[in-house]
Design a protein around this motif. Structure first.
Motif, PDB file in Angstrom:
ATOM      1  N   ALA A  79      -5.133   0.229  13.882  1.00 25.32           N
ATOM      2  CA  ALA A  79      -6.363  -0.281  14.537  1.00 25.32           C
ATOM      3  C   ALA A  79      -7.500   0.062  13.922  1.00 25.32           C
ATOM      4  N   CYS A  80      -7.825   1.445  14.406  1.00 29.76           N
ATOM      5  CA  CYS A  80      -8.766   2.324  13.809  1.00 29.76           C
ATOM      6  C   CYS A  80      -9.080   1.967  12.767  1.00 29.76           C
ATOM      7  N   ALA A  81      -8.115   2.472  12.085  1.00 24.91           N
ATOM      8  CA  ALA A  81      -8.155   2.552  10.071  1.00 24.91           C
ATOM      9  C   ALA A  81      -8.632   0.905   9.541  1.00 24.91           C
ATOM     10  N   GLN A  82      -7.925   0.040  10.032  1.00 24.10           N
ATOM     11  CA  GLN A  82      -8.250  -0.990  10.286  1.00 24.10           C
ATOM     12  C   GLN A  82     -10.171  -1.654  10.236  1.00 24.10           C
ATOM     13  N   ALA A  83     -10.197  -0.823  11.181  1.00 28.10           N
ATOM     14  CA  ALA A  83     -11.541  -1.493  11.480  1.00 28.10           C
ATOM     15  C   ALA A  83     -12.666  -0.334  10.366  1.00 28.10           C
ATOM     16  N   GLU A  84     -12.073   0.655  10.080  1.00 34.20           N
ATOM     17  CA  GLU A  84     -12.905   1.372   9.900  1.00 34.20           C
ATOM     18  C   GLU A  84     -13.421   0.580   7.692  1.00 34.20           C
ATOM     19  N   LEU A 434      -1.188  -2.398   5.883  1.00 31.28           N
ATOM     20  CA  LEU A 434      -1.143  -3.380   6.321  1.00 31.28           C
ATOM     21  C   LEU A 434      -2.398  -4.825   5.785  1.00 31.28           C
ATOM     22  N   LEU A 435      -3.222  -3.753   5.734  1.00 34.97           N
ATOM     23  CA  LEU A 435      -4.762  -4.568   4.704  1.00 34.97           C
ATOM     24  C   LEU A 435      -4.309  -5.146   3.322  1.00 34.97           C
ATOM     25  N   GLU A 438      -0.767  -4.477  -1.693  1.00 34.68           N
ATOM     26  CA  GLU A 438      -0.789  -3.967  -3.184  1.00 34.68           C
ATOM     27  C   GLU A 438      -1.196  -3.150  -3.343  1.00 34.68           C
ATOM     28  N   ARG A 439      -2.044  -1.805  -2.445  1.00 27.40           N
ATOM     29  CA  ARG A 439      -2.337  -1.018  -2.310  1.00 27.40           C
ATOM     30  C   ARG A 439      -2.151   0.373  -1.426  1.00 27.40           C
ATOM     31  N   ARG A 440      -1.363   1.286  -2.396  1.00 26.33           N
ATOM     32  CA  ARG A 440      -0.933   2.149  -2.017  1.00 26.33           C
ATOM     33  C   ARG A 440      -1.764   3.137  -0.666  1.00 26.33           C
ATOM     34  N   ALA A 441      -1.022   3.636  -0.010  1.00 20.01           N
ATOM     35  CA  ALA A 441      -1.647   4.082   1.070  1.00 20.01           C
ATOM     36  C   ALA A 441      -0.821   5.430   1.237  1.00 20.01           C
TER      37      ALA A 441
END
Length: 555
Positions: A79-84, A434-435, A438-441
Motif C-alpha cells: 500500500a505504501c508503494a502505491q501511495a508514494e 499492480l498500479l 504494463e510497467r515492470r517492477a
C-alpha cells in the motif's frame, strides 16, 4: 391484493411483493466510497473474521480490489508503494490481536517515510467488552507510530473523513482506525461532499526574509539538496526549472532519486550525510534544502560549513539540520517564491558537476572474481530499460544499487529510507507493479531481506504481477558482518547458509534462474524478462567487495 413482505438480507432489502431488490447503504459502503475519493486504488492485507470482512465485501461491490498478502507488514508496504507513486492515500487492513501487532513494521515505515497510509484494524464487539482473548490496546501500540489513532463506532462518518484528511495533511503519515464490527452494518444517510481538508499556510516570517537578505548576496556556488518532500511531479518540475535557469547543481537523497534525472547535466549525485558527497558540498557556499527531511540522513552530526536554507512543509522535529531560514509551504510554490525573491549568480561548471556524479558511481563499482554486486545491478538496470520501476531493500547491496540504478522521475526508485527495514523491496515492487501492469517492477534484495517476506512471492504469482525479483545472494547479513569486523568482533549471528532460491520460487509456481557470473546473469535476465508475470533470479555475488563500497559511501 397480495400482502407486501419486506425481508432484511444482510444490508439488502428484498421486496417480495415487487420483483426488485434495493440496497440500503451501509457504513462499509460509505468507507469504500471515501477511500476511493481519497485516491486509494487497492486494499491490501490479511483478513480476520470481524469487521474487515465487511470492508472487503463492500470493496468488491464498490470496485475497489482487495489483494490478499501473506504478511500484514507486506500488505502495508504494498500500500505504501502505491501511495508514494500516486501521491494519494493507500489502505491496508488486518485482524485484531496478532494481525495488529504484525502490521507494526509497515506502519513504522509509513511514519518515518511520510506516507499517508490508512490502517484498519478489527477489535472486539462491545458485547465482548469483558473478554481478554486476543485483546491488547491497539491504540497504545500504534500511537507512537501514527499521526492519529481513531475508533470507528456509532456515527463514525465524520471520524473517518477527519482521519483521512489527517493522513494526507503535511507532513503526511499513517492514521489508524480501530473498527468495531457493529459499525459496518449501520445505515448511512446521504453525506455532503467532502470539502478542502486544509488551508495553505503562510510564507516564512519577516524575520526569515531578513535572514535571507544577509545570506544570498555572497553566494556564487549555491547547491540544491532535494529530499523526499520534493518527490512529487509538480515539485520535481519546479526543482528542475530552478536548477536549469540558474545552472545550480543538485544532490538528491535516496527518496528523491528522479527529482533531477540521473542523466541531467546538473545531477551531482546522492546525498546521505555521508562521505561520498562531501567533495562537492565543501565547494558550495550555500545549501538549499528543498523538501529535505532529517529522517533521511545518516545519524551523524551536521558538520558542513555552508549556510543552509529550506523550502517546503515544516517537519515536526527539524533539529538535525541547522536551517537559518525556511520558506514554508508547498514545495513548488516555495521554490517559485525563492526564485522571485533572489537573483542567483552561479560559477559552477557543468563539466565539473558531471565529473562529480561520475566519481560517485565509480566509487561503488568494485570488481570481484565471479559476479560483483555492482556488475549485477548494472546488467539488470540496462536489461530492464529506463521505464522500469525498482524497489531496493536495506542491506549492503543498497549502497551500489541506489547510486548505479538510473532514475528519471520521482518514485521510480522505491526504498525504505527513514526506517531502512529489510523485507521492503518485494512487497513494494508488487504494489508498484499492480498500479500499472504494463510497467515492470524490479525488486533488488538480499537473501536476508527476501527471507523476511518470502511468502509474498506467492502474492506476486497469484496476482500475476510483472515483478522481477533479483536476489543478490551471499548467504550472509553482509552489512552487519562488516560492522562486526570493524569492531574486531568474531563473526556470529550473520551467516544465513545456502538457500536454493530457484527451488523456493518453483514451489510457488514462479520461474527462476541462477547466475554465478556476468554471462550467466545476462542469460538469466533474457529468460526472466521474456517470461509473463513474475520471475526470480538467484545472483550469487561476492560479498568481499562490500567493505570498500561502504567506506566510499559512508566513510
Amino acid at each position: 391484493g397480495r400482502a407486501v413482505r419486506a425481508v432484511s438480507v444482510g444490508r439488502w432489502t428484498a421486496d417480495a411483493g415487487r420483483d426488485k431488490i434495493s440496497r440500503v447503504p451501509s457504513f462499509a459502503d460509505f468507507l469504500v466510497s471515501e477511500l476511493r475519493a481519497a485516491g486509494v486504488r487497492m486494499l491490501f492485507g490479511v483478513p480476520g473474521g470481524g469487521g474487515n470482512l465487511d470492508i472487503i465485501d463492500a470493496a468488491r461491490r464498490g470496485g475497489l480490489p482487495f489483494v490478499l498478502t501473506h504478511t500484514e507488514t507486506g500488505g502495508a508496504l504494498m500500500a505504501c508503494a502505491q501511495a508514494e507513486i500516486t501521491g494519494a492515500a493507500a489502505a491496508c487492513l488486518c485482524t485484531l490481536g496478532p494481525g495488529t501487532s504484525s502490521v507494526v513494521n509497515g506502519v513504522a515505515h509509513a511514519s518515518l517515510d511520510r506516507v499517508p497510509l490508512l490502517v484498519f484494524t478489527d477489535r472486539h464487539p462491545e458485547t465482548a467488552a469483558d473478554c481478554l482473548h486476543q485483546r491488547f490496546d491497539h491504540a497504545s501500540v500504534l500511537a507512537p507510530l501514527v499521526k492519529h489513532t481513531l475508533r470507528l463506532q456509532a456515527d463514525a462518518s465524520d471520524t473517518l473523513r477527519a482521519g483521512i484528511a489527517c493522513a494526507l495533511a503535511p507532513a503526511a503519515g499513517p492514521v489508524h482506525f480501530d473498527c468495531a464490527p457493529e459499525v459496518f452494518a449501520q445505515e448511512i444517510p446521504g453525506r455532503a461532499p467532502r470539502t478542502s481538508d486544509s488551508e495553505r499556510p503562510e510564507w516564512t516570517s519577516d524575520l526569515g526574509r531578513r535572514t535571507l537578505d544577509n545570506v544570498f548576496p555572497a553566494s556564487r556556488r549555491p547547491l540544491v539538496i532535494a529530499g523526499l518532500g520534493a518527490a512529487t511531479p509538480d515539485a520535481a518540475r519546479a526543482v528542475r526549472a530552478f536548477c536549469e535557469r540558474h545552472t545550480i547543481p543538485a544532490l538528491v537523497t535516496y527518496k528523491a532519486k528522479g527529482v533531477l534525472p540521473d542523466d541531467s547535466p546538473l545531477f551531482a549525485g546522492v546525498f546521505t550525510n555521508g562521505a561520498i558527497e562531501r567533495p562537492i558540498i565543501e565547494r558550495a557556499d550555500l545549501l538549499i534544502g528543498i523538501g529535505l527531511d532529517p529522517v533521511e540522513l545518516l545519524p551523524r552530526p551536521w558538520n558542513f560549513s555552508a549556510t543552509i536554507i529550506g523550502c517546503g512543509w515544516p517537519i515536526p522535529d527539524q533539529r538535525h539540520i541547522p536551517f537559518v531560514a525556511e520558506y514554508v509551504g508547498p514545495v513548488a510554490e516555495t521554490v517559485s517564491q525563492l526564485a522571485r525573491d533572489r537573483t542567483f549568480t552561479s560559477e559552477w561548471d557543468v563539466r565539473e558537476i558531471a565529473e562529480t556524479a561520475a566519481r560517485q558511481r565509480a566509487a561503488v563499482c568494485v570488481d570481484a572474481e565471479g559476479l560483483s554486486p555492482s556488475r549485477a545491478i548494472g546488467l539488470a538496470a540496462r536489461s530492464v530499460g529506463r521505464e522500469a520501476r525498482v524497489a531496493i531493500d536495506a542491506g549492503a547491496h543498497m549502497l551500489p544499487a541506489v547510486n548505479l540504478w538510473p532514475v528519471f522521475e520521482p518514485h521510480q526508485l522505491l526504498i525504505s529510507n527513514g526506517l531502512s527495514t529489510m523485507g521492503f523491496a518485494l512487497p513494494a515492487a508488487i504494489g508498484a507493479s499492480l498500479l500499472d501492469r504494463e510497467r515492470r517492477a524490479v525488486a533488488v534484495t538480499g537473501d536476508g531481506g527476501l527471507m523476511m517476506c518470502v511468502g509474498e512471492l506467492k502474492t506476486a504469482v497469484r496476482e500475476r504481477a510483472p515483478v522481477l525479483t533479483l536476489v543478490l545472494n551471499d548467504a550472509s547479513l553482509s552489512l552487519i558482518k562488516i560492522k562486526q569486523d570493524k569492531r574486531r568482533l568474531p563473526s556470529a549471528g550473520v551467516t544465513l547458509g545456502d538457500v536454493d532460491w530457484c527451488a523456493m520460487a518453483a514451489g510457488v509456481g514462479m520461474p527462476a534462474w541462477r547466475a554465478d557470473d556476468p554471462a550467466s546473469l545476462e542469460r538469466a535476465l533474457g529468460g526472466a524478462l521474456s517470461a509473463p508475470g513474475p520471475a526470480l533470479i538467484d545472483a550469487r555475488v561476492d560479498p568481499g567487495v562490500y567493505p570498500a563500497t561502504l567506506q566510499a559511501v559512508r566513510g
